[in-house]
Every structure is written in structure tokens, then in C-alpha cells.
Write a protein that holds these residues in place. Sequence first.
Motif, short mmCIF file in Angstrom:
data_model
loop_
_atom_site.label_atom_id
_atom_site.label_comp_id
_atom_site.label_asym_id
_atom_site.label_seq_id
_atom_site.Cartn_x
_atom_site.Cartn_y
_atom_site.Cartn_z
N THR A 188 0.83 -1.21 0.00
CA THR A 188 0.00 0.00 0.00
C THR A 188 0.87 1.26 0.00
O THR A 188 0.49 2.26 -0.62
N ALA A 189 2.01 1.22 0.68
CA ALA A 189 2.86 2.42 0.74
C ALA A 189 3.39 2.77 -0.65
O ALA A 189 3.45 3.94 -1.03
N ALA A 190 3.74 1.74 -1.42
CA ALA A 190 4.26 1.99 -2.76
C ALA A 190 3.13 2.21 -3.77
O ALA A 190 3.37 2.62 -4.90
N GLY A 191 1.90 1.90 -3.34
CA GLY A 191 0.76 2.09 -4.24
C GLY A 191 0.60 0.98 -5.26
O GLY A 191 0.04 1.20 -6.32
N TYR A 193 -0.97 -2.88 -5.92
CA TYR A 193 -1.98 -3.75 -5.33
C TYR A 193 -2.11 -5.05 -6.13
O TYR A 193 -1.87 -5.07 -7.34
N ALA A 245 -6.96 -0.34 -1.53
CA ALA A 245 -6.94 1.12 -1.73
C ALA A 245 -8.27 1.74 -1.30
O ALA A 245 -9.03 1.13 -0.54
N THR B 128 -6.23 9.25 -2.03
CA THR B 128 -5.11 8.62 -1.31
C THR B 128 -4.02 8.11 -2.25
O THR B 128 -2.86 8.03 -1.86
N GLU B 129 -4.39 7.74 -3.47
CA GLU B 129 -3.39 7.16 -4.38
C GLU B 129 -2.76 8.21 -5.29
O GLU B 129 -1.57 8.17 -5.56
N THR B 138 3.93 11.05 1.09
CA THR B 138 4.79 9.92 0.72
C THR B 138 6.22 10.40 0.49
O THR B 138 7.17 9.75 0.93
N PRO B 143 3.20 8.04 6.29
CA PRO B 143 2.18 7.13 5.74
C PRO B 143 1.05 7.91 5.07
O PRO B 143 0.81 9.07 5.38
N LYS B 144 0.34 7.23 4.15
CA LYS B 144 -0.79 7.86 3.46
C LYS B 144 -1.89 8.18 4.46
O LYS B 144 -2.08 7.45 5.43
#
Lengths: 420, 290
Positions: A188-191, A193, A245, B128-129, B138, B143-144
Motif C-alpha cells: 500500500t505504501a508503494a501504491g 496492489y 486502496a 489517497t493514491e 509519501t 504514511p498515506k
Amino acid sequence: MKKAISLLLSAALALGMLAGCGQTPSSAPQSGSAAAPGSETATEPVTIKIWHDGDEAIMQTIADTVNSRLSGDNITVTFEKKTGLSDQLKLYGSDAANGPDMYFYAHDSLGTFVAMDILAPLSEVAGADVLADALPMTVEAGQIGGEQYFLPVYFETLVFLYNKALWQGDIPTTTEDLYAYMQANTDTAAGTYAVVNQHSTAYNVSPFINGFGGYILNEEGHPGLNDPKTIEGVEYNKKFAALQADGDYNTVTTLFNEGKAAAIIGGPWLVSGIRDAGIDFGVASLSDMTLPNGNPLAPYAGVQGVGVLKTGAEAHPEAIGKVLAALASPEVGVALAKSSGCAPANSKAYEDPEVAADELIVAIQKTAETAQPMPNIPEMGVLWGPAESFLVAVNKSGEDVATAAETAQQAALQAIADMQ
Amino acid sequence: MRKKPWLYSAPALLLILIVVVFPIGYTAYISLTNMNLYHWADFRVIGLSNYARALFKFDSGFLGALFTTLLWTVVNMALQLFCGFWIALGLNAKGLRLRRLYKTLLMLPWAMPAYVSILLWRVGIFNTEFGLLNQWLTALGLPKYSILDNTVTAFLACLALNLWMALPFMIATIDGALQSVDASLYESASLDGAGFFQKVRFITVPGIRAIIAPAAVMTTFITFKQFDIVYLLTQQKGYMTGANLNTVITYAYQNAFVSNNYGLSSAVSMLLFVLIILFSLATNRSLREE
């Protein structure tokens, strides 16, 4: 003189403003009038007007196929796009002069139109044979109180779409294996999934809720948001949601289309975007994935088809009967499958070799075995809100599932009571 | 003879009657009927029972929403007047270059359709993304954080967006008002040894007050009955967030307008209408007392 002119102009302007309020004489034949209903013969040309709110290309395919079948009967079918069809039918549903003869739409708003008393049962204009070849699930979707009001043409349901370049190994056959894969391949931190889903939208969580034996709304119109089995399904979905996400439509589709998610749970409506993004994708049926209780995932299905308005049935019963027969033919299903990738409601359409070779259509057809048609009674219209609030409270606000279920159930009961 | 003025204004009056008065009157009529899905064509007058039911909609949840709305209105107005004033003052500073360019750029948020602006912020800033804020977090190794999932941060997010969207109007109004202040007053104040802040306090503010008052009242209403920002950022179907943020209008919408019960919805609308009229009378009176 000036005063007289300005007075005259004021009066004319005031009168002009009211000019639109007059009544237009109705040009369509009324029931019981001299132009007796059902008196048209094969020689008189008849035009049947169908309103829709769908994809123009799909409607064009249907119109072309149906019109070529009906050319010998002197019947022409015209499709007119009406944005906000539901509201349009509320205004024009019983207007013989300005309203349509039939409408083409999703089946879940059927109950609303039946409650408004603007639809005629199919039995009034067509024989039972128009439904003979239709998949049972799609037929069931068009019934209200045991009466058939809707002819299914094609249907949609959720499938498992995966990026062949990113997915490693086989597609899991159990949801527990799927979860293990997600845990191992999500950052999730790197985005990035493994699998994304609109985890807080009732339609997309329906595979879990229905699979656990729960329900959002039953046939009697009673909401089941606090049913122990519904709660079990929502609770189970929660751990998946944590790895998926934000879960809104834009986020999940963009993640998949940009190659940041290896798989997405979604419908055939995503396919054109995925193709445009240049992704080589594979499709698996959700029916092939089982829950810990041994049941397969059971998503909701949305059926697209036609209903007949009372005004239309009174004016052109014979012509509409022929239009229904043409719409029910396997040719329409085959044409739709080939041109737009729709899964036909007519089971015979799948005998066509080209259709049978389409991975997506076959996966959707396979899912029809376990899929449940979305509830079509009017109460469903007010339940999407409380159901979504319930899922959001659990997945995004971290509320206790049982408490959130109780709150949502009360909201659902109140919303249903408010309809009366 | 007295009839003539009426006749001259008849077209305008008729237009107002059709566009403004008739819908209100028709809503009042519907609120007295049982018009809903099950009585679509055959609805009849049932008296005041819809109002009895509508009053139940004004429950504890409604009071919470009312409090949020008042807080929302007060904070927004204070921020808009404060920021609008200083930015307008800055735009009028002597020797400022590219003044026109700044003014045009500052008008941009106002020229954009509200719906587009809101969706842009939802995806471009708060997502969030892909949102800018989370990209920054980031990059800083944090953290997000989903801003719209928490009631307090969602309120602040709505506030920031509303400020962005509403400031152009305030800046334009105050900028216009500033042009009307007699420049000689500043000159004589300078001769008397007044500083910048003294000039602002004793000349500028009193000079523009009367001009910006109507704009302030109008903006207060628009802010009070704000619907789209709160709804589209946190409550839209399919995009609902974890925030529990409601203004009176979104609360009424959630609780009375999704049921296809037009009688009940109309009764709630009429009660809201009365509430807003009362609010407007109170605001007008306080303005007059000033």
C-alpha cells in the motif's frame, strides 16, 4: 401615442408568456376511441418508439437487427436516447401523445415503474414463447409479483479481470488463497496492489454477502442489513478491503489501467477502458471461487431489456408483440455479443462459435449460474444508500460491524417507511 | 390611472409569478398530498400529516447538522472576508506589476463549473493514491492519510475548497469597493503621520463597509445552503467517505429526498424554506442595526 404603444407591447408580452400553456391535441389514438386499439393491419406502417438511456452503439446494433427482421411486417422500431430515463418515464410514462411505446433499461427499476402503474404485463401483447430460450436468471429478473413485465436482452455481472503481465501463477479457486496472494503481493505504501475492488459499494460486495447467504433486500421488501449472514459477509469483506486502496470507482479503475493493480473485480463496462490502456487481460468467473463455507461467490447481475408501457400496449398490441419476438431472437444476442461484447440473455446465442470463443462473454455466462438478479422491487432504490453507509462505516471509519449493521438497518427501515 | 404601473410591469411580474411564486405554491400544494410512487397519478389532499412526519426529520441528527451548518457559515464568512480583504488590498498596492494577470488568474476558480472543481479537488488533491497531498506525505516518508475519511479533516478539506471557489467573488467585490475610497483621504492621513494599519483601520474599512455588506449577506446565504461541496466530496453514491459530515441541506436530502415520496419531501422543503426565511430576516435585522 408612445404610451399607447408601450401599453400594447406590455399586454402582448404578458400574453405571449402564457402562449405555451395551451393544450396540444393528442395525435396518438386513445384507448376506446374510434381508431380502435389493435386494429392495425399488416399493410399499415407502424412505428414503435423505444426510449433508452444506454450506449448508442449497442442500441444501434439492436435497432438494425430488429428492423431487418421486421421489414416484412411494415414495422419500424426507433430508439431515442433520454438521459435520466427514470425521471423521464415519471413525467411521460402515461402520456400517449409524447411518451414512448416501450423502454429499454436495467431491470432493477422495474418495480418503481410497476408501482407507478405505467407498465403492461408481457402476456398482454406476446406469448410465453418469447421467453422460451432466455436464461432462467434473466427471466426471473423481469418478474414482479409472479407477473412478467420485462423481456431480457443482455446482462452484466461482476467478473475477475486480471493483467496477464502482472499476475503470477494460476487464478486462485478459493477466496482464502486469493487473500493470501493479496497479502503477499500488495504494497500500500508503494501504491501497488494485487486485487482491487469497489469494496464499499453494495453491488461490488454482493458476491460476499450473497455467498454467505445474507441479503440486502428480500422479495418481501424487508431489508437484511443486520441479518447475521449479511454481517458475516461484510465482516469477511473487511480484510480484503484493507488491501484494496480507497475503493471508489475512479481510484480502482485507474490503478488497474495504469498497471498498479494486478487484478480488478468489475463488470464488462470496464473492458473498453482496459483495452484503450493497452493491457493484455484475462477473465475468470467469480463462480469459480469458493468462500470458506464452500459456497461460490454470488454477485448481483443487472439485466438489460425492454418493458412495454400501457399506452403502447393499448395502441399497438400486435406490432409490439412482433417487436418483442424479434428482440428475443438469438440473432440480436449474437449481434450484440460480436459488436459490443454483451452477454446475451438468449441461451441459443451462445451456440454461435464466435460467441462461444469470447472469454469475457463465457465468463459472464458461467457466472450467471450463481449470480442473483438485483432486487427489482421499488424498495431497492432507497437501500443502496444505507447499504453503502454500512460498508463505509465498517471499511473506512473502523466502526464495529454489528453496531454499524444495526444503524444501517434502522436507516433502511426508515427509508422504506418514508416511501409510503 | 393607478392601473397603468401594474400593466407596465405586468410582463415582469408574470415572469416572477411563473418562475418563482408558482413552484413554491405548487410545492406547498404537493406537501399537502400523498403523492408518492404508489399514488403517482391518483394522489389526493391528505392535510397536514406530511408535516407531522417531516417534523420527525428535524431530530437530534438535524440539530447536529444545524450546528455544523452554523459553524461552517461563520468560519467561511470570517475567512472569506479576511482573505478577500487582504488579497484585494495587495492587488491595489502601488507599483504592483502584472496586476491584470493576477486578477484574471484569481478569477479562474469562479469561472470553472463547481462540479468540475469539486471533482478535480477530490481526485487531484485529496485522493489517497493520486492526490497531491498524499504525494507530498509519501515524499516526506509519512504514511498515506485519507483526509476525507475523518469528519474533522473532511470539514477542513471542504472549507479549503469552498474558500478557493468563493474567494474570487469576495476579492472582486472588495477590489471594486476599494476603488471608491477617495485617494485624497490617504494623502491627508499620511500628512498627519498615519501608518499603513491606521489608514486601513480608519479609512479603508469604514469606506468599503457599506458596499461589501450586500455581497457578504449574499455569500452568507450561499454558504448556509451549501450542498454540492459537502455532498460531492464526502457523500456521493459510490464515492462515500468515512466522514460523518452533514449540513442541514445534505441532511434533509439524505433523509427525505431519496424516497420518491414527493409529499413528504415537499413538506420538508417547505419547513427548510421557512427556516431559511427566518435566517434571512435575522441577518437583515442585524445588518440594519449596524
